[in-house]
Design a protein around this motif. Structure first.
Motif, PDB file in Angstrom:
ATOM      1  N   TYR A  48       0.848  -1.208   0.000  1.00 43.38           N
ATOM      2  CA  TYR A  48       0.000   0.000   0.000  1.00 43.38           C
ATOM      3  C   TYR A  48       0.871   1.241   0.000  1.00 43.38           C
ATOM      4  CZ  TYR A  48      -4.327  -2.562   0.694  1.00 43.38           C
ATOM      5  OH  TYR A  48      -5.404  -3.381   0.512  1.00 43.38           O
ATOM      6  N   PHE A  49       1.924   1.238   0.835  1.00 41.94           N
ATOM      7  CA  PHE A  49       2.825   2.386   0.908  1.00 41.94           C
ATOM      8  C   PHE A  49       3.419   2.660  -0.481  1.00 41.94           C
ATOM      9  CE2 PHE A  49       7.010   4.221   1.210  1.00 41.94           C
ATOM     10  CZ  PHE A  49       6.822   5.280   2.079  1.00 41.94           C
ATOM     11  N   ASN A  50       3.929   1.603  -1.125  1.00 42.91           N
ATOM     12  CA  ASN A  50       4.564   1.781  -2.436  1.00 42.91           C
ATOM     13  C   ASN A  50       3.572   2.324  -3.462  1.00 42.91           C
ATOM     14  OD1 ASN A  50       7.101   1.008  -1.627  1.00 42.91           O
ATOM     15  ND2 ASN A  50       6.757  -1.159  -2.035  1.00 42.91           N
ATOM     16  N   ARG A  51       2.335   1.820  -3.409  1.00 42.58           N
ATOM     17  CA  ARG A  51       1.336   2.305  -4.381  1.00 42.58           C
ATOM     18  C   ARG A  51       1.004   3.773  -4.128  1.00 42.58           C
ATOM     19  NH1 ARG A  51      -1.410  -2.675  -3.924  1.00 42.58           N
ATOM     20  NH2 ARG A  51      -3.080  -1.719  -2.726  1.00 42.58           N
ATOM     21  N   PHE A  52       0.890   4.142  -2.836  1.00 40.50           N
ATOM     22  CA  PHE A  52       0.574   5.539  -2.501  1.00 40.50           C
ATOM     23  C   PHE A  52       1.666   6.482  -2.996  1.00 40.50           C
ATOM     24  CE2 PHE A  52      -3.055   6.746   0.246  1.00 40.50           C
ATOM     25  CZ  PHE A  52      -3.719   5.536   0.268  1.00 40.50           C
ATOM     26  N   VAL A  53       2.933   6.149  -2.719  1.00 41.35           N
ATOM     27  CA  VAL A  53       3.988   7.107  -3.079  1.00 41.35           C
ATOM     28  C   VAL A  53       4.242   7.119  -4.584  1.00 41.35           C
ATOM     29  CG1 VAL A  53       5.102   7.158  -0.827  1.00 41.35           C
ATOM     30  CG2 VAL A  53       5.893   5.527  -2.523  1.00 41.35           C
TER      31      VAL A  53
END
Ligand code: SF4
Length: 350
Positions: A48-53
């Motif tokens: 999720y973090f990678n997709r957000f950034v």
């Protein structure tokens, strides 16, 4: 104390996981990771973090997104108020601080969705300020190191553990110390079967000495869980349009989408559904056939267990556009564009 700090940091340098918010501890990355990782394991939160950034490389980009886009990206993580607050916070930071998170603990605390834990994490990890972080992992480590029987989810517990964490904080390296404590709880001092035999802090651990590890930490039992029965109406018409409902009440999943639903104290039968005045109103007394009734899906939330049955209903006509503005008529191939709770996602993935 100095000896304990050294042992902890040596362990951390050897065992820490390589994570993007550690490699690049910018205020945006630290804040985003801390919000995502509340109630979520690193293995799940990392994607999720990678997709957000990737989608929103800066806090300003995130602030410019719509709430619906943020909820859609958050889909599956649960506790959706975190996503709504994340977005509100980004907007507020752009408005009040020109898009840069403030480095002051008290100012951080005033932002939406930032409590003492997240404020301490941002202040210490991103800005090197001496604020101790106490998350679930740290509660467990402290309760064992000091063999504390004060319940961690009590008011008294919150105060006592915050005090001890603060006394223990390495004031010269607060960010590294906090991360080491959290990582130590996540990888070494596990909830069950902690690796005490090869633990660098074993000689300091009072629970180890007293044989009370399994009884630490102490928690007050949770309130009784309520069971709710949701009879979902998945209605499609001749054009394969479906009704989708935007949840707007003060209930679970605010601003996410699901299907129109009849809630009762049990799973409905087909006859009960057909006799329901609410159902007749929804399909405006048109002819229909029930093509399928799923087996109940059970979905557990913190204080509720949801038992959901999906009735797949075909209207032999066109569905009217509904007058209530929270009921939308959506082509079947566009259903995936809307943010939905995990329960609905599980059903759609069937
Ligand atoms: S000795 Fe065991 S219980 Fe104590 S800190 Fe180490 S891993 Fe945790």
């Amino acid at each position: 104390m100095a000896e304990m700090h050294t042992e902890l940091i040596q362990w951390f340098e050897k065992h820490q996981r390589e994570l993007p918010w550690r490699t690049h501890p910018t205020p945006y990355y630290v804040w985003l990771s801390e919000v995502i990782l509340q109630q979520t394991r690193v293995s799940q939160g990392l994607d999720y973090f990678n997709r957000f950034v990737e989608r929103w490389p800066s806090l300003r980009d995130l602030a410019e997104a719509s709430e619906e886009e943020v909820l859609k990206e958050w889909q599956g993580l649960g506790y959706y108020s975190r996503a709504r607050n994340l977005h509100k916070c980004a907007k507020e930071v752009v408005k009040r601080y020109n898009g840069e998170l403030p480095d002051d603990y008290q100012q951080l605390l005033k932002l939406p969705g930032i409590g003492p834990y997240t404020a301490a994490a941002i202040a210490s990890i991103a800005f090197g300020q001496p604020h101790a972080v106490v998350d679930g992992n740290v509660y467990r480590v402290l309760s064992r190191l000091f063999d504390m029987d004060t319940p961690i989810n009590s008011e008294e517990g919150a105060k006592s553990f915050a005090k001890i964490a603060d006394a223990l904080l390495d004031r010269d390296h607060p960010g590294q110390h906090n991360q080491a404590m959290m990582e130590f709880g996540a990888l070494q001092c596990l909830p069950s079967n902690p690796d005490c035999l090869f633990c660098p802090l074993q000689s300091h651990c009072l629970a180890f000495a007293n044989g009370t590890i399994a009884a630490r930490p102490v928690k007050i039992p949770k309130a009784k869980v309520r069971t709710r029965y949701l009879n979902y109406l998945v209605i499609s018409d001749k054009n394969n349009n479906r009704y989708l409902r935007k949840r707007q009440d003060k209930d679970i999943w605010k601003n996410l989408y699901d299907f129109p639903c009849l809630e009762g104290d049990h799973c409905f039968t087909a006859d009960e559904l057909a006799d329901s005045p609410e159902f007749a109103r929804l399909i405006q007394h048109k002819d229909f056939q029930i093509n399928r009734i799923t087996s109940p899906f059970t979905h557990k939330l913190t204080h509720q267990t949801l038992v959901a049955t999906f009735f797949e209903i075909k209207i032999l006509d066109f569905l009217p556009v509904f007058q209530e503005n929270n009921i939308l008529l959506v082509p079947e191939n566009e259903l995936g564009n809307y943010p939905v709770p995990k329960l609905i996602e599980n059903y759609l993935n069937l």
